[in-house]
Design a protein around this motif. Structure first.
Motif, PDB file in Angstrom:
ATOM      1  N   ILE A 352      31.362  45.741  -1.663  1.00  0.00           N
ATOM      2  CA  ILE A 352      32.021  45.031  -0.558  1.00  0.00           C
ATOM      3  C   ILE A 352      31.843  43.528  -0.772  1.00  0.00           C
ATOM      4  O   ILE A 352      30.740  43.059  -1.050  1.00  0.00           O
ATOM      5  N   GLU A 353      32.944  42.788  -0.617  1.00  0.00           N
ATOM      6  CA  GLU A 353      32.843  41.323  -0.691  1.00  0.00           C
ATOM      7  C   GLU A 353      32.773  40.727   0.701  1.00  0.00           C
ATOM      8  O   GLU A 353      31.980  39.857   0.956  1.00  0.00           O
ATOM      9  N   ARG A 354      33.628  41.220   1.594  1.00  0.00           N
ATOM     10  CA  ARG A 354      33.601  40.697   2.952  1.00  0.00           C
ATOM     11  C   ARG A 354      34.404  41.582   3.898  1.00  0.00           C
ATOM     12  O   ARG A 354      35.183  42.431   3.462  1.00  0.00           O
ATOM     13  N   VAL A 355      34.185  41.340   5.167  1.00  0.00           N
ATOM     14  CA  VAL A 355      35.053  41.927   6.174  1.00  0.00           C
ATOM     15  C   VAL A 355      36.147  40.901   6.419  1.00  0.00           C
ATOM     16  O   VAL A 355      35.884  39.690   6.466  1.00  0.00           O
ATOM     17  N   THR A 356      37.368  41.355   6.529  1.00  0.00           N
ATOM     18  CA  THR A 356      38.491  40.450   6.794  1.00  0.00           C
ATOM     19  C   THR A 356      39.021  40.766   8.198  1.00  0.00           C
ATOM     20  O   THR A 356      38.633  41.783   8.796  1.00  0.00           O
ATOM     21  N   PRO A 357      39.937  39.969   8.712  1.00  0.00           N
ATOM     22  CA  PRO A 357      40.504  40.325  10.020  1.00  0.00           C
ATOM     23  C   PRO A 357      41.160  41.710  10.010  1.00  0.00           C
ATOM     24  O   PRO A 357      41.181  42.401  11.014  1.00  0.00           O
ATOM     25  N   ARG A 358      41.628  42.164   8.830  1.00  0.00           N
ATOM     26  CA  ARG A 358      42.337  43.457   8.743  1.00  0.00           C
ATOM     27  C   ARG A 358      41.447  44.634   8.406  1.00  0.00           C
ATOM     28  O   ARG A 358      41.834  45.786   8.596  1.00  0.00           O
TER      29      ARG A 358
END
Ligand code: N01
Length: 558
Positions: A352-358
């Protein structure tokens, strides 16, 4: 306003309820329980995630102190579900009239030892203040949720939940794309249930693990009768086995049987289901070659169940010995990956790199999600204690004293913190056991200890630092004698929480042996503890006193 009472207990789970019963109803002390939740239940109050069910079998997941209680209570299933456990604890509270001394929705935020007065001052988030002689932390081992610090979580456009803070009204997964991070005991219980309700479930797996089918089922009338009629026998087994479960570990070693016999034993244990799989041979947790046979059997089951070979490989590519991390049991976990609406993402290949708005973006892809479920476990054992600002003699802080890892004697007391007791604290068998059995042992020991102090006009007890050092060495030595030490990335070592010291926290010598040690310590006049009477100038300074040797591990303790 200051409330003066004899004893304060923090937490109204299995431990706190029984501790209140013992202190108030048996010793006649004035006692109060502070509970952060709005009702009792501890871990079961908070962990209401889909599929939450105990991994211990119901006939042993109970208090044993009251035969009458056991005769009045009947579990309905082989493994009790969360809601049924809450009903059980409600019944216990009613029977022993406990609620009237529990303050719900009341979180202890600080506990400071007032040395001249030899008392503890405990403050709550509501600004209440208690002055007490005895302080008992019954805060649970797994009650501080671990939400990983993944960049971007604050920008997520959907909803996210941690399994240990599950909304009591439930979560509607209907038509939703759900991402679940974590595949430990919790994640393995939750995924099959979420998959049935959601439009799509994506499971983000960092470390795969072995799992044995639970094979839960309603209890038959015959079994219920057997449980009622064999209370003493079940109790005796649970008290005399290393894990506090009501089954015995086989006497045989893996090498005692032929490969064909071994296969038949594993197949029978797989069909029977549950944690008993670990009890098929007595050397599974101490001999790597023996363990390999169990691990290979379990991996072969995953490959046989999961149809997609790539998914099967990612689920079976397990990097630790069987049960070196807490072994989950499941209901159709691996079968879940055969569903059209379930995807596995192997985070070791694609982190996982990041959580995005989507949704969640890994190195290779972005997964669109409406809901993220964190089944990412706990800041175990020390987390719940360090969440409270606990200060002992001379204002020393537990957070400082435990910077390099917890220091306890028997997991029951901390040096420099007189009259402060921890139920199933670090250094005790706790999470390696069927918890209620370990809890009963601790609560009874603490109760007997307090009775001893009062009978003998002793004002305070705390462990001798030398005994603490010896116990710490013994805890390490015992873990190192087992394969638990081969999973340095487990939460037993605190490895799941960034920055947490890597120290093996529970005692792996087995509950039965541990019980013997505790009884011996008490019989020798609380050997390794300092018992103090207050003089005109308060408590005497701490002096050293001899602590006995702990017998070396003879067999598998876990
Ligand atoms: O927590 P866990 P749990 N990114 O720590 C993963 C008891 N229990 O709540 O293994 C991605 O075991 C983590 O991966 P890894 C039982 O004692 C009892 O499941 O650290 N993933 C792991 O897969 C149990 O052992 C019962 O690599 C991340 C998962 O999240 C204990 O509670 C039921 C991550 C956490 O697994 C804890 O179990 C359930 C990250 N940043 C639990 N951080 C019953 O008896 C963590 N993970 C009913």
């Amino acid at each position: 306003m200051e409330t003066k009472i004899d004893a304060l207990v923090i937490g109204a789970g299995f431990a706190g309820l029984y501790q209140l019963h013992c202190l108030r109803n048996r010793l006649g002390l004035s006692a109060t329980v502070l509970e952060a939740g709005e009702d009792l239940g501890g871990t079961w109050y908070w962990n209401r995630y889909p599929g939450a069910r105990c991994d211990s079998e119901s006939h042993a997941y109970r208090y044993f102190f009251s035969r009458e209680l056991n005769e009045e209570w009947e579990w309905t299933e082989r493994y009790p579900g969360g809601a049924e456990i809450l009903r059980y604890l409600g019944r216990v509270a009613e029977k022993f009239d406990l609620r009237r001394d529990i303050r719900f929705g009341c979180r202890a935020v600080s506990a400071h030892y007032d040395e001249p007065a030899n008392r503890w001052i405990v403050e709550t988030d509501a600004g209440e203040r208690y002055a007490v002689t005895y302080l008992v932390a019954a805060v649970g081992c797994l009650s501080s949720a671990n939400v990983p610090d993944i960049p971007g979580l604050g920008e997520f456009g959907g909803k996210w939940y941690h399994t240990a803070h599950w909304p009591h009204e439930g979560v509607d997964f209907g038509g939703k794309r759900v991402g679940q991070i974590g595949t430990g005991s919790t994640g393995i219980q939750a995924a099959p249930v979420i998959a049935q309700a959601a439009a799509h479930l994506t499971v983000f797996q960092r470390t795969p693990t072995h799992s044995v089918p639970a094979r839960n089922a309603p209890l038959t009338p015959e079994f219920k009768r057997w449980v009622r009629e064999n209370h003493e026998e079940i109790r005796a087994v649970a008290r005399s086995t290393p894990n506090g479960h009501a089954f015995r570990i086989a006497e045989r070693k893996v090498a005692d049987v032929t490969p064909e016999e071994r296969q038949a034993i594993y197949e029978a244990a797989w069909e029977k289901g549950g944690l008993q799989f670990r009890a098929t041979f007595r050397d599974l947790m101490i001999d790597q070659a023996a363990n390999d046979t169990a691990a290979e059997f379990l991996k072969s089951r995953i490959r046989a169940i999961v149809r997609d070979p790539k998914t099967a490989q990612a689920l079976a590519d397990i990097d630790h010995p069987y049960a070196a991390k807490r072994p989950p049991i499941d209901t159709d976990y691996f079968q879940t990956f055969n569903r059209d609406n379930v995807t596995l993402v192997d985070l070791r290949a694609d982190p996982i790199e990041r959580v995005t708005p989507r949704g969640i973006r890994t190195r290779a892809a972005e997964y669109a999600l409406d809901i993220i479920v964190f089944a990412t476990g706990f800041d175990a054992m020390t987390g719940p204690l360090l969440a409270i600002d606990i200060r002992g003699r001379g204002g020393r802080a537990l957070r400082e004293d435990w910077r390099a890892g917890p220091q306890t004697y028997l997991g029951l007391q901390v040096p420099g913190y007189p009259n402060f007791f921890t139920v199933t604290g670090p250094g005790s068998p706790s999470v390696l056991t069927n918890m209620p059995v370990a809890i009963e042992q601790h609560v009874e020991w603490i109760t007997d200890c307090i009775a001893h102090l009062r009978r003998n006009g002793i004002d305070a007890i705390e462990p001798d630092p030398e005994a603490v050092a010896r116990w710490g060495a013994h805890v390490n030595e015992t873990a190192n004698a087992t394969l638990l030490s081969k999973a340095k990335h487990s939460w037993y070592y605190g490895a799941n929480v960034p920055g947490k010291p890597r120290v093996f926290m529970p005692y792996a010598g087995g509950l039965a042996r541990y019980r013997g040690i505790c009884e011996d310590v008490a019989a020798k006049g609380y050997e390794g503890f300092l018992l103090m009477r207050r003089g005109e100038r308060g408590l005497p300074a701490v002096r050293g006193s001899a602590a006995g040797e702990f017998a070396p591990a003879r067999g598998p303790g876990i």
